[in-house]
Design an enzyme around this catalytic site. Sequence first.
Site, mmCIF file in Angstrom:
data_model
loop_
_atom_site.group_PDB
_atom_site.id
_atom_site.type_symbol
_atom_site.label_atom_id
_atom_site.label_comp_id
_atom_site.label_asym_id
_atom_site.label_seq_id
_atom_site.Cartn_x
_atom_site.Cartn_y
_atom_site.Cartn_z
ATOM 1 N N HIS A 82 -1.436 -0.788 -9.645
ATOM 2 C CA HIS A 82 -2.323 -0.925 -9.192
ATOM 3 C C HIS A 82 -2.662 -2.419 -9.598
ATOM 4 O O HIS A 82 -3.722 -2.533 -9.968
ATOM 5 C CB HIS A 82 -3.772 0.208 -8.031
ATOM 6 C CG HIS A 82 -3.922 -1.043 -6.952
ATOM 7 N ND1 HIS A 82 -4.633 -0.215 -6.025
ATOM 8 C CD2 HIS A 82 -4.476 -2.153 -5.947
ATOM 9 C CE1 HIS A 82 -4.895 -1.135 -5.138
ATOM 10 N NE2 HIS A 82 -4.400 -2.276 -5.526
ATOM 11 N N ARG A 105 1.072 -1.245 0.051
ATOM 12 C CA ARG A 105 -0.272 -0.328 0.114
ATOM 13 C C ARG A 105 1.040 1.225 0.215
ATOM 14 O O ARG A 105 1.847 1.160 0.314
ATOM 15 C CB ARG A 105 -0.628 0.036 1.307
ATOM 16 C CG ARG A 105 -2.449 -0.336 1.104
ATOM 17 C CD ARG A 105 -2.926 -0.659 0.235
ATOM 18 N NE ARG A 105 -4.150 -1.694 0.252
ATOM 19 C CZ ARG A 105 -4.434 -2.152 -1.065
ATOM 20 N NH1 ARG A 105 -3.903 -2.182 -1.683
ATOM 21 N NH2 ARG A 105 -5.466 -2.822 -1.375
#
Length: 315
Positions: free
Chosen positions: A278, A230
């Site tokens: 992502h 993250r």
Amino acid sequence: MTGVLYAGRSAQWETYRGLLAEPLSALRPDLSLINMSDGQVSAPEDVEYILYAPDGPLVDFAPFINTKLVQSLWAGVERVVGNPSLNQPLARMVEDGLRLGMADYVMGHVMRHHLDSDYFAQAAAGTWDPHRVPPLARDRRVGILGLGALGGFVGQKLAQYGFNVAGWSRSAKNLTGITSYHGDAGLDQLIRQSEIVVLLLPRTAATENIIDAARLAQMPRGAAIINPGRGQLINDADLLAALNSGHISGATLDVFRTEPLPAQHPYWAHPNVLVTSHIASVTRPEHAAEVILDNIARSLEGREILNLVDRDAGY
Ligand code: NDP
């Protein structure tokens, strides 16, 4: 009427319906799959199970007073775990497709940094540098922060290939091929020795900014970072400073504090940063469906639910 509420991305409704509707009614004939596409549920008290994704329509869990399990369709649960209306048990997604995809991503980019491929890709035409021979994989020390469903799997794949792999987690681990550390002292040891650092920690209060100037300074000069965990794990200004000084040779970043990564962000233009969108891994519905059905069957039979989230720890 009792039901399983699909509160995931609307574009995937037909896929999940095709995979789940029949097997659910085989588990129990009155167990039907309902789509929450419009954000409304007529009888929330009849919903026994919820399939949840943060990019779906569900925000308020309070009306679902008889729901026995919220099964996340995502591995990362940081966008739901702190939702004050969530009183139902929450399970995160652990499935083979996610693991295999993450192994491909990390293996590919570890190899890129290991082989110094970007140096040759960026070198001017005519640059011939026969002395830039990489060490063997067995002499390349890779450190993985987070040895869970993804980090443990990926670490073992890297070790099976031949890399010298160590990892770090909250609790002590015993994983074949991985030298495991835990606790603050363990992180110091891991960081000091790792030439390629892979971040596969969840985002929690304890992991936010875990890679800051002090940690970056502990890494061996020329170390590289790969972050499919993250964005909040990294202090971006500190990483940019370490990249600019040359202490960190390169970073492969898949996740960011703001996504999509804003066009003006310095990562985009940095010659030693590779930005991916992502995409390191995603939940594959065909594998996720097996996990969903297994957890619902477990709940119906009063057996242990798999991959329950510890709300206090945040993952
Ligand atoms: P898990 O919950 O299975 O594993 C998390 C690991 O991190 C565990 O080993 C855990 O330790 C460790 N950990 C958590 N907090 C700490 C801490 N404070 N100190 C030390 N270790 C800690 O998660 P997954 O492996 O399934 O997923 C990891 C993350 O990957 C997700 O949370 C998500 O953010 C990210 N992800 C990214 C994707 C992408 O496409 N970029 C796709 C999927 C996931 P312990 O084992 O002791 O509990």
